[in-house]
Motif scaffolding. Structure first.
Motif, mmCIF file in Angstrom:
data_model
loop_
_atom_site.group_PDB
_atom_site.id
_atom_site.type_symbol
_atom_site.label_atom_id
_atom_site.label_comp_id
_atom_site.label_asym_id
_atom_site.label_seq_id
_atom_site.Cartn_x
_atom_site.Cartn_y
_atom_site.Cartn_z
ATOM 1 N N ARG A 200 -4.439 9.647 -5.802
ATOM 2 C CA ARG A 200 -4.369 8.188 -5.906
ATOM 3 C C ARG A 200 -3.051 7.740 -6.531
ATOM 4 O O ARG A 200 -2.434 6.771 -6.083
ATOM 5 C CB ARG A 200 -5.549 7.671 -6.745
ATOM 6 C CG ARG A 200 -6.886 7.677 -6.019
ATOM 7 C CD ARG A 200 -7.998 7.325 -6.986
ATOM 8 N NE ARG A 200 -9.292 7.222 -6.306
ATOM 9 C CZ ARG A 200 -10.469 7.342 -6.927
ATOM 10 N NH1 ARG A 200 -10.500 7.568 -8.242
ATOM 11 N NH2 ARG A 200 -11.590 7.223 -6.259
ATOM 12 N N ARG A 201 -2.626 8.442 -7.563
ATOM 13 C CA ARG A 201 -1.378 8.065 -8.220
ATOM 14 C C ARG A 201 -0.181 8.272 -7.294
ATOM 15 O O ARG A 201 0.754 7.461 -7.274
ATOM 16 C CB ARG A 201 -1.217 8.860 -9.513
ATOM 17 C CG ARG A 201 -2.186 8.386 -10.602
ATOM 18 C CD ARG A 201 -2.162 9.249 -11.835
ATOM 19 N NE ARG A 201 -3.023 8.678 -12.877
ATOM 20 C CZ ARG A 201 -3.527 9.360 -13.893
ATOM 21 N NH1 ARG A 201 -3.251 10.665 -14.024
ATOM 22 N NH2 ARG A 201 -4.297 8.763 -14.780
ATOM 23 N N GLU A 202 -0.228 9.337 -6.507
ATOM 24 C CA GLU A 202 0.854 9.567 -5.555
ATOM 25 C C GLU A 202 0.850 8.504 -4.456
ATOM 26 O O GLU A 202 1.910 8.068 -3.994
ATOM 27 C CB GLU A 202 0.726 10.968 -4.963
ATOM 28 C CG GLU A 202 1.033 12.077 -5.969
ATOM 29 C CD GLU A 202 0.876 13.469 -5.393
ATOM 30 O OE1 GLU A 202 0.337 13.583 -4.265
ATOM 31 O OE2 GLU A 202 1.286 14.442 -6.055
ATOM 32 N N LEU A 203 -0.354 8.085 -4.041
ATOM 33 C CA LEU A 203 -0.452 7.000 -3.064
ATOM 34 C C LEU A 203 0.149 5.714 -3.627
ATOM 35 O O LEU A 203 0.871 4.993 -2.928
ATOM 36 C CB LEU A 203 -1.918 6.769 -2.676
ATOM 37 C CG LEU A 203 -2.464 7.644 -1.554
ATOM 38 C CD1 LEU A 203 -3.994 7.656 -1.575
ATOM 39 C CD2 LEU A 203 -1.957 7.142 -0.206
ATOM 40 N N ALA A 204 -0.163 5.424 -4.884
ATOM 41 C CA ALA A 204 0.383 4.212 -5.511
ATOM 42 C C ALA A 204 1.909 4.279 -5.549
ATOM 43 O O ALA A 204 2.591 3.277 -5.286
ATOM 44 C CB ALA A 204 -0.189 4.051 -6.912
ATOM 45 N N GLU A 205 2.457 5.448 -5.849
ATOM 46 C CA GLU A 205 3.915 5.605 -5.886
ATOM 47 C C GLU A 205 4.523 5.413 -4.499
ATOM 48 O O GLU A 205 5.600 4.828 -4.355
ATOM 49 C CB GLU A 205 4.262 6.982 -6.445
ATOM 50 C CG GLU A 205 3.930 7.134 -7.927
ATOM 51 C CD GLU A 205 4.049 8.565 -8.425
ATOM 52 O OE1 GLU A 205 4.426 9.441 -7.602
ATOM 53 O OE2 GLU A 205 3.778 8.817 -9.606
ATOM 54 N N THR A 206 3.824 5.914 -3.475
ATOM 55 C CA THR A 206 4.304 5.707 -2.105
ATOM 56 C C THR A 206 4.294 4.230 -1.749
ATOM 57 O O THR A 206 5.263 3.699 -1.183
ATOM 58 C CB THR A 206 3.429 6.488 -1.106
ATOM 59 O OG1 THR A 206 3.537 7.893 -1.360
ATOM 60 C CG2 THR A 206 3.856 6.201 0.338
ATOM 61 N N LEU A 207 3.213 3.539 -2.077
ATOM 62 C CA LEU A 207 3.086 2.117 -1.750
ATOM 63 C C LEU A 207 4.141 1.280 -2.469
ATOM 64 O O LEU A 207 4.621 0.274 -1.923
ATOM 65 C CB LEU A 207 1.688 1.618 -2.107
ATOM 66 C CG LEU A 207 0.554 2.181 -1.243
ATOM 67 C CD1 LEU A 207 -0.804 1.846 -1.851
ATOM 68 C CD2 LEU A 207 0.648 1.629 0.183
ATOM 69 N N GLU A 208 4.529 1.692 -3.670
ATOM 70 C CA GLU A 208 5.552 0.963 -4.424
ATOM 71 C C GLU A 208 6.897 0.955 -3.711
ATOM 72 O O GLU A 208 7.725 0.064 -3.942
ATOM 73 C CB GLU A 208 5.711 1.582 -5.816
ATOM 74 C CG GLU A 208 4.595 1.215 -6.785
ATOM 75 C CD GLU A 208 4.748 1.903 -8.124
ATOM 76 O OE1 GLU A 208 4.318 1.320 -9.126
ATOM 77 O OE2 GLU A 208 5.296 3.032 -8.164
ATOM 78 N N GLN A 209 7.118 1.930 -2.843
ATOM 79 C CA GLN A 209 8.398 2.051 -2.149
ATOM 80 C C GLN A 209 8.481 1.166 -0.901
ATOM 81 O O GLN A 209 9.572 0.982 -0.352
ATOM 82 C CB GLN A 209 8.629 3.505 -1.725
ATOM 83 C CG GLN A 209 8.628 4.504 -2.866
ATOM 84 C CD GLN A 209 8.648 5.935 -2.353
ATOM 85 O OE1 GLN A 209 9.000 6.204 -1.211
ATOM 86 N NE2 GLN A 209 8.256 6.874 -3.206
ATOM 87 N N LEU A 210 7.355 0.629 -0.440
ATOM 88 C CA LEU A 210 7.345 -0.099 0.825
ATOM 89 C C LEU A 210 7.873 -1.518 0.671
ATOM 90 O O LEU A 210 7.685 -2.171 -0.354
ATOM 91 C CB LEU A 210 5.923 -0.151 1.396
ATOM 92 C CG LEU A 210 5.205 1.177 1.611
ATOM 93 C CD1 LEU A 210 3.919 0.965 2.408
ATOM 94 C CD2 LEU A 210 6.095 2.194 2.307
ATOM 95 N N THR A 211 8.500 -1.993 1.723
ATOM 96 C CA THR A 211 8.988 -3.372 1.773
ATOM 97 C C THR A 211 7.871 -4.279 2.281
ATOM 98 O O THR A 211 6.895 -3.808 2.879
ATOM 99 C CB THR A 211 10.181 -3.477 2.723
ATOM 100 O OG1 THR A 211 9.732 -3.189 4.063
ATOM 101 C CG2 THR A 211 11.280 -2.501 2.338
ATOM 102 N N PRO A 212 7.999 -5.608 2.077
ATOM 103 C CA PRO A 212 6.991 -6.533 2.633
ATOM 104 C C PRO A 212 6.814 -6.358 4.141
ATOM 105 O O PRO A 212 5.692 -6.436 4.655
ATOM 106 C CB PRO A 212 7.563 -7.907 2.281
ATOM 107 C CG PRO A 212 8.347 -7.668 1.024
ATOM 108 C CD PRO A 212 8.973 -6.303 1.213
ATOM 109 N N GLU A 213 7.902 -6.111 4.850
ATOM 110 C CA GLU A 213 7.803 -5.903 6.298
ATOM 111 C C GLU A 213 6.998 -4.650 6.618
ATOM 112 O O GLU A 213 6.174 -4.645 7.546
ATOM 113 C CB GLU A 213 9.199 -5.782 6.909
ATOM 114 C CG GLU A 213 9.181 -5.571 8.425
ATOM 115 C CD GLU A 213 10.572 -5.417 9.008
ATOM 116 O OE1 GLU A 213 10.653 -5.130 10.219
ATOM 117 O OE2 GLU A 213 11.557 -5.587 8.268
#
Length: 224
Positions: free
Chosen positions: A11-24
């Protein structure tokens, strides 16, 4: 490592991945049919926010229709801003909510699959803990939770992860990289793994029954 500890780390790794995404990127479609990247983020937080008691009430209210529970909770969570969803995933990564008598194997499986739902379409590469993928493979092959559409089709197949050395069952061979194989086993369209090679189709390996993209309502309470 206990499976619960793997869930928290995933879950923490998923959160870190999601933090990298742009709004697009959050608006782009994931591998989970009908769901955007934002929808996946929302789904990942649902059982973290609602807890065990509300899950039991939902099971009673829907006659144990896990697909319906997932769709309803995800639609509600998807109204929240992306930043709030990511913060919830970080803050409540240690939540212990599970479907009754299921343990944490389906919870980890859900998180592993949704990690692939996000990363593969966006071309995000990162090292995945092999032990996490093995738990997901073993769960899908031996005793898949409600919501995994391929379960009955796997009983007469030999499943082989060509890059991990995993093998299960006997019958018509289905071979491919571990990530593509996991997506195929769960009912998702396999897409491309880090090696760029999809798994053989489920249905005898002959190509006549290509794997379908998993319906968004078919995610089990794996993300718990």
């Amino acid at each position: 490592m206990r499976v619960y500890d793997m869930v928290v780390r995933q879950r923490r790794e998923l959160a870190e991945t999601l933090e990298q995404l742009t709004p697009e990127q959050f608006r782009q479609p994931s591998l989970c049919a009908g769901w955007s990247m934002h929808d996946i983020a929302a789904h990942l937080t649902t059982y973290l926010r609602f807890g065990q008691l509300k899950l039991y009430l939902g099971i009673v209210a829907t006659a144990a229709d896990i697909d319906r529970i997932n769709l309803t909770l995800t639609r509600l969570a998807a109204r929240r801003p992306t930043a709030e969803l990511i913060e919830t995933l970080h803050r409540r990564a240690d939540a212990r909510t599970t479907i009754p008598r299921s343990g944490f194997d389906p919870v980890l499986t859900d998180a592993v699959l949704h990690d692939l739902d996000i990363r593969l379409p966006l071309g995000i590469r990162r090292e995945v803990v092999e032990e996490h993928r093995w738990v997901a493979f073993n769960h899908l092959a031996r005793n898949p939770a409600l919501g995994y559409s391929r379960g009955p089709q796997l009983t007469q197949l030999e499943l082989v992860a060509t890059d991990a050395g995993w093998r299960f069952g006997s019958g018509a061979p289905v071979r491919g990289p571990a990530e593509a194989l996991l997506l195929t086993m769960s009912g998702e369209r396999p897409g491309e793994s880090a090696t760029g090679r999809p798994a053989d189709p489920v249905g005898g390996g002959s190509g006549d029954h290509a794997p379908l993209k998993r319906a968004s309502g078919s995610t089990s309470s794996r993300s718990s």
